[in-house]
Design a protein around this motif. Structure first.
Motif, PDB file in Angstrom:
ATOM      1  N   PRO A  67      11.322  -1.350 -13.020  1.00 45.29           N
ATOM      2  CA  PRO A  67      10.747  -2.318 -12.079  1.00 45.29           C
ATOM      3  C   PRO A  67       9.277  -2.562 -12.387  1.00 45.29           C
ATOM      4  CG  PRO A  67      11.286  -0.235 -10.977  1.00 45.29           C
ATOM      5  CD  PRO A  67      11.795  -0.148 -12.384  1.00 45.29           C
ATOM      6  N   ALA A  68       8.841  -3.778 -12.119  1.00 44.91           N
ATOM      7  CA  ALA A  68       7.456  -4.140 -12.368  1.00 44.91           C
ATOM      8  C   ALA A  68       6.546  -3.350 -11.436  1.00 44.91           C
ATOM      9  CB  ALA A  68       7.271  -5.634 -12.152  1.00 44.91           C
ATOM     10  N   THR A  69       5.418  -2.922 -11.965  1.00 47.04           N
ATOM     11  CA  THR A  69       4.463  -2.146 -11.183  1.00 47.04           C
ATOM     12  C   THR A  69       3.065  -2.736 -11.328  1.00 47.04           C
ATOM     13  OG1 THR A  69       4.021  -0.618 -12.998  1.00 47.04           O
ATOM     14  CG2 THR A  69       5.786  -0.012 -11.477  1.00 47.04           C
ATOM     15  N   PHE A  70       2.165  -2.256 -10.505  1.00 42.87           N
ATOM     16  CA  PHE A  70       0.764  -2.641 -10.595  1.00 42.87           C
ATOM     17  C   PHE A  70      -0.079  -1.429 -10.236  1.00 42.87           C
ATOM     18  CE2 PHE A  70       1.857  -3.215  -6.186  1.00 42.87           C
ATOM     19  CZ  PHE A  70       0.705  -2.914  -5.470  1.00 42.87           C
ATOM     20  N   THR A  71      -1.363  -1.538 -10.476  1.00 39.66           N
ATOM     21  CA  THR A  71      -2.306  -0.494 -10.074  1.00 39.66           C
ATOM     22  C   THR A  71      -3.016  -0.955  -8.816  1.00 39.66           C
ATOM     23  OG1 THR A  71      -2.604   0.272 -12.334  1.00 39.66           O
ATOM     24  CG2 THR A  71      -4.327   0.862 -10.765  1.00 39.66           C
ATOM     25  N   LEU A  72      -2.846  -0.206  -7.734  1.00 36.12           N
ATOM     26  CA  LEU A  72      -3.526  -0.519  -6.486  1.00 36.12           C
ATOM     27  C   LEU A  72      -4.994  -0.145  -6.671  1.00 36.12           C
ATOM     28  CD1 LEU A  72      -2.434  -0.360  -2.968  1.00 36.12           C
ATOM     29  CD2 LEU A  72      -4.408   1.064  -3.471  1.00 36.12           C
ATOM     30  N   LYS A  73      -5.871  -1.140  -6.546  1.00 37.92           N
ATOM     31  CA  LYS A  73      -7.303  -0.916  -6.757  1.00 37.92           C
ATOM     32  C   LYS A  73      -8.077  -1.266  -5.503  1.00 37.92           C
ATOM     33  CE  LYS A  73      -7.190  -1.888 -11.693  1.00 37.92           C
ATOM     34  NZ  LYS A  73      -7.721  -2.741 -12.750  1.00 37.92           N
ATOM     35  N   GLY A  74      -9.233  -0.663  -5.398  1.00 35.09           N
ATOM     36  CA  GLY A  74     -10.113  -0.962  -4.285  1.00 35.09           C
ATOM     37  C   GLY A  74     -11.159   0.114  -4.128  1.00 35.09           C
ATOM     38  N   SER A  75     -11.618   0.267  -2.877  1.00 40.78           N
ATOM     39  CA  SER A  75     -12.670   1.261  -2.622  1.00 40.78           C
ATOM     40  C   SER A  75     -12.446   1.928  -1.274  1.00 40.78           C
ATOM     41  CB  SER A  75     -14.042   0.595  -2.654  1.00 40.78           C
ATOM     42  OG  SER A  75     -14.139  -0.370  -1.620  1.00 40.78           O
ATOM     43  N   PHE A  76     -13.035   3.106  -1.160  1.00 44.16           N
ATOM     44  CA  PHE A  76     -12.972   3.873   0.074  1.00 44.16           C
ATOM     45  C   PHE A  76     -14.378   4.393   0.338  1.00 44.16           C
ATOM     46  CE2 PHE A  76     -12.477   7.889   2.385  1.00 44.16           C
ATOM     47  CZ  PHE A  76     -11.712   7.465   3.463  1.00 44.16           C
ATOM     48  N   ALA A  77     -14.898   4.134   1.551  1.00 49.23           N
ATOM     49  CA  ALA A  77     -16.264   4.539   1.890  1.00 49.23           C
ATOM     50  C   ALA A  77     -16.261   5.606   2.974  1.00 49.23           C
ATOM     51  CB  ALA A  77     -17.067   3.327   2.347  1.00 49.23           C
ATOM     52  N   LEU A  78     -17.049   6.636   2.762  1.00 47.50           N
ATOM     53  CA  LEU A  78     -17.312   7.647   3.784  1.00 47.50           C
ATOM     54  C   LEU A  78     -18.696   7.338   4.339  1.00 47.50           C
ATOM     55  CD1 LEU A  78     -16.473  10.236   5.262  1.00 47.50           C
ATOM     56  CD2 LEU A  78     -17.559  11.517   3.387  1.00 47.50           C
ATOM     57  N   THR A  79     -18.801   7.154   5.660  1.00 49.82           N
ATOM     58  CA  THR A  79     -20.061   6.717   6.274  1.00 49.82           C
ATOM     59  C   THR A  79     -20.694   7.774   7.168  1.00 49.82           C
ATOM     60  OG1 THR A  79     -18.888   5.708   8.139  1.00 49.82           O
ATOM     61  CG2 THR A  79     -19.312   4.309   6.208  1.00 49.82           C
ATOM     62  N   ASP A  80     -20.142   8.968   7.197  1.00 51.80           N
ATOM     63  CA  ASP A  80     -20.684  10.018   8.070  1.00 51.80           C
ATOM     64  C   ASP A  80     -20.601  11.351   7.329  1.00 51.80           C
ATOM     65  OD1 ASP A  80     -21.700  11.270  10.336  1.00 51.80           O
ATOM     66  OD2 ASP A  80     -19.749  11.414  11.322  1.00 51.80           O
ATOM     67  N   ASP A 131     -24.214   6.181   2.633  1.00 60.03           N
ATOM     68  CA  ASP A 131     -22.766   6.053   2.464  1.00 60.03           C
ATOM     69  C   ASP A 131     -22.347   6.607   1.107  1.00 60.03           C
ATOM     70  OD1 ASP A 131     -22.611   4.772   4.891  1.00 60.03           O
ATOM     71  OD2 ASP A 131     -22.424   2.752   4.042  1.00 60.03           O
ATOM     72  N   CYS A 132     -21.109   7.024   1.040  1.00 57.21           N
ATOM     73  CA  CYS A 132     -20.495   7.495  -0.198  1.00 57.21           C
ATOM     74  C   CYS A 132     -19.267   6.625  -0.441  1.00 57.21           C
ATOM     75  CB  CYS A 132     -20.099   8.967  -0.058  1.00 57.21           C
ATOM     76  SG  CYS A 132     -19.432   9.692  -1.573  1.00 57.21           S
ATOM     77  N   THR A 133     -19.277   5.898  -1.542  1.00 55.21           N
ATOM     78  CA  THR A 133     -18.169   4.990  -1.844  1.00 55.21           C
ATOM     79  C   THR A 133     -17.417   5.492  -3.075  1.00 55.21           C
ATOM     80  OG1 THR A 133     -19.433   3.154  -0.934  1.00 55.21           O
ATOM     81  CG2 THR A 133     -17.534   2.592  -2.323  1.00 55.21           C
ATOM     82  N   PHE A 134     -16.100   5.544  -2.945  1.00 55.02           N
ATOM     83  CA  PHE A 134     -15.228   6.015  -4.018  1.00 55.02           C
ATOM     84  C   PHE A 134     -14.414   4.857  -4.579  1.00 55.02           C
ATOM     85  CE2 PHE A 134     -15.878   9.499  -1.103  1.00 55.02           C
ATOM     86  CZ  PHE A 134     -16.052  10.606  -1.922  1.00 55.02           C
ATOM     87  N   LYS A 135     -14.197   4.885  -5.882  1.00 56.06           N
ATOM     88  CA  LYS A 135     -13.264   3.938  -6.497  1.00 56.06           C
ATOM     89  C   LYS A 135     -11.846   4.443  -6.227  1.00 56.06           C
ATOM     90  CE  LYS A 135     -16.172   2.255 -10.209  1.00 56.06           C
ATOM     91  NZ  LYS A 135     -16.294   2.043 -11.648  1.00 56.06           N
ATOM     92  N   VAL A 136     -10.941   3.497  -5.995  1.00 57.96           N
ATOM     93  CA  VAL A 136      -9.529   3.834  -5.803  1.00 57.96           C
ATOM     94  C   VAL A 136      -8.724   3.078  -6.855  1.00 57.96           C
ATOM     95  CG1 VAL A 136      -7.546   3.705  -4.240  1.00 57.96           C
ATOM     96  CG2 VAL A 136      -9.833   4.200  -3.324  1.00 57.96           C
ATOM     97  N   ALA A 137      -7.880   3.778  -7.574  1.00 54.42           N
ATOM     98  CA  ALA A 137      -6.977   3.162  -8.548  1.00 54.42           C
ATOM     99  C   ALA A 137      -5.719   4.025  -8.615  1.00 54.42           C
ATOM    100  CB  ALA A 137      -7.628   3.052  -9.919  1.00 54.42           C
ATOM    101  N   SER A 173     -12.652   2.592   5.214  1.00 55.89           N
ATOM    102  CA  SER A 173     -13.812   3.457   5.434  1.00 55.89           C
ATOM    103  C   SER A 173     -13.467   4.513   6.481  1.00 55.89           C
ATOM    104  CB  SER A 173     -15.025   2.642   5.880  1.00 55.89           C
ATOM    105  OG  SER A 173     -14.768   2.027   7.129  1.00 55.89           O
ATOM    106  N   LEU A 174     -14.246   5.566   6.475  1.00 56.60           N
ATOM    107  CA  LEU A 174     -14.054   6.688   7.390  1.00 56.60           C
ATOM    108  C   LEU A 174     -15.435   7.168   7.811  1.00 56.60           C
ATOM    109  CD1 LEU A 174     -12.209   8.878   8.678  1.00 56.60           C
ATOM    110  CD2 LEU A 174     -12.469  10.151   6.525  1.00 56.60           C
ATOM    111  N   GLY A 175     -15.594   7.462   9.088  1.00 62.81           N
ATOM    112  CA  GLY A 175     -16.843   8.028   9.556  1.00 62.81           C
ATOM    113  C   GLY A 175     -17.439   7.294  10.729  1.00 62.81           C
TER     114      GLY A 175
END
Length: 175
Positions: A67-80, A131-137, A173-175
């Motif tokens: 089955p066709a797939t993709f890479t879920l990309k984006g960002s996640f930020a911790l604010t506290d 803030d702390c921002t993480f890459k998501v892939a 985001s979280l915090g």
């Protein structure tokens, strides 16, 4: 010892005789026998099985692609409760210790089943906002879901549409 040759005969030797004639009579071939119905059925069965088996062997390895797939990309930020790591990266502290590079990211399909897993990528510390921002892939996410839910660590899910997920529009985001 004499040097005389023996006298030659007066008559020439007889002409060679012809070999005896071979009979042109060839015995007839035996009459063709008819197969019994049982033998004909067994031969037909074996032939059919060979055709089906050959077809199966040829097509067994040429099934549909994965089955066709993709890479879920984006960002996640911790604010506290963010703590810088001294190298431009960061992580969580005081109750957010689980939010750091490599923390688990789980992707659920519309039915609620886990369909892919990954981890938080590189982090970036923003000293102005703290803030702390993480890459998501997350690789190998199957395409075609109406929506996806994404969970970082054990912090609850964020839902996004199939189109948003495939376009790399994940953000939380979280915090």
């Amino acid at each position: 010892m004499t040097s005389e040759l023996p006298p030659l005969p007066d008559t020439p030797p007889p002409a060679p005789t012809e070999p005896p004639a071979v009979s042109a009579h060839v015995p007839p071939a035996p009459a063709a026998r008819r197969l019994s119905p049982l033998a004909a059925g067994l031969i037909g069965l074996a032939t059919g099985a060979a055709i089906v088996g050959g077809t199966w062997a040829i097509t067994a390895n040429s099934g549909p692609d994965a089955p066709a797939t993709f890479t879920l990309k984006g960002s996640f930020a911790l604010t506290d409760s963010v703590v810088p790591d001294g190298n431009g990266g960061c992580g969580g502290t005081r109750g957010y210790d689980d939010i750091l590079e490599g923390a688990g990211v789980t992707v659920y399909g519309a039915s609620g089943d886990v369909i892919a897993t990954g981890g938080l990528g590189n982090s970036t510390y923003d000293g102005d906002t703290y803030d702390c921002t993480f890459k998501v892939a997350v690789p190998d996410v199957p395409k075609g879901e109406r929506f996806y839910k994404v969970e970082v660590s054990h912090r609850g899910t964020v839902q996004l549409s199939g189109k948003e997920a495939e376009n790399g529009d994940f953000g939380a985001s979280l915090g």
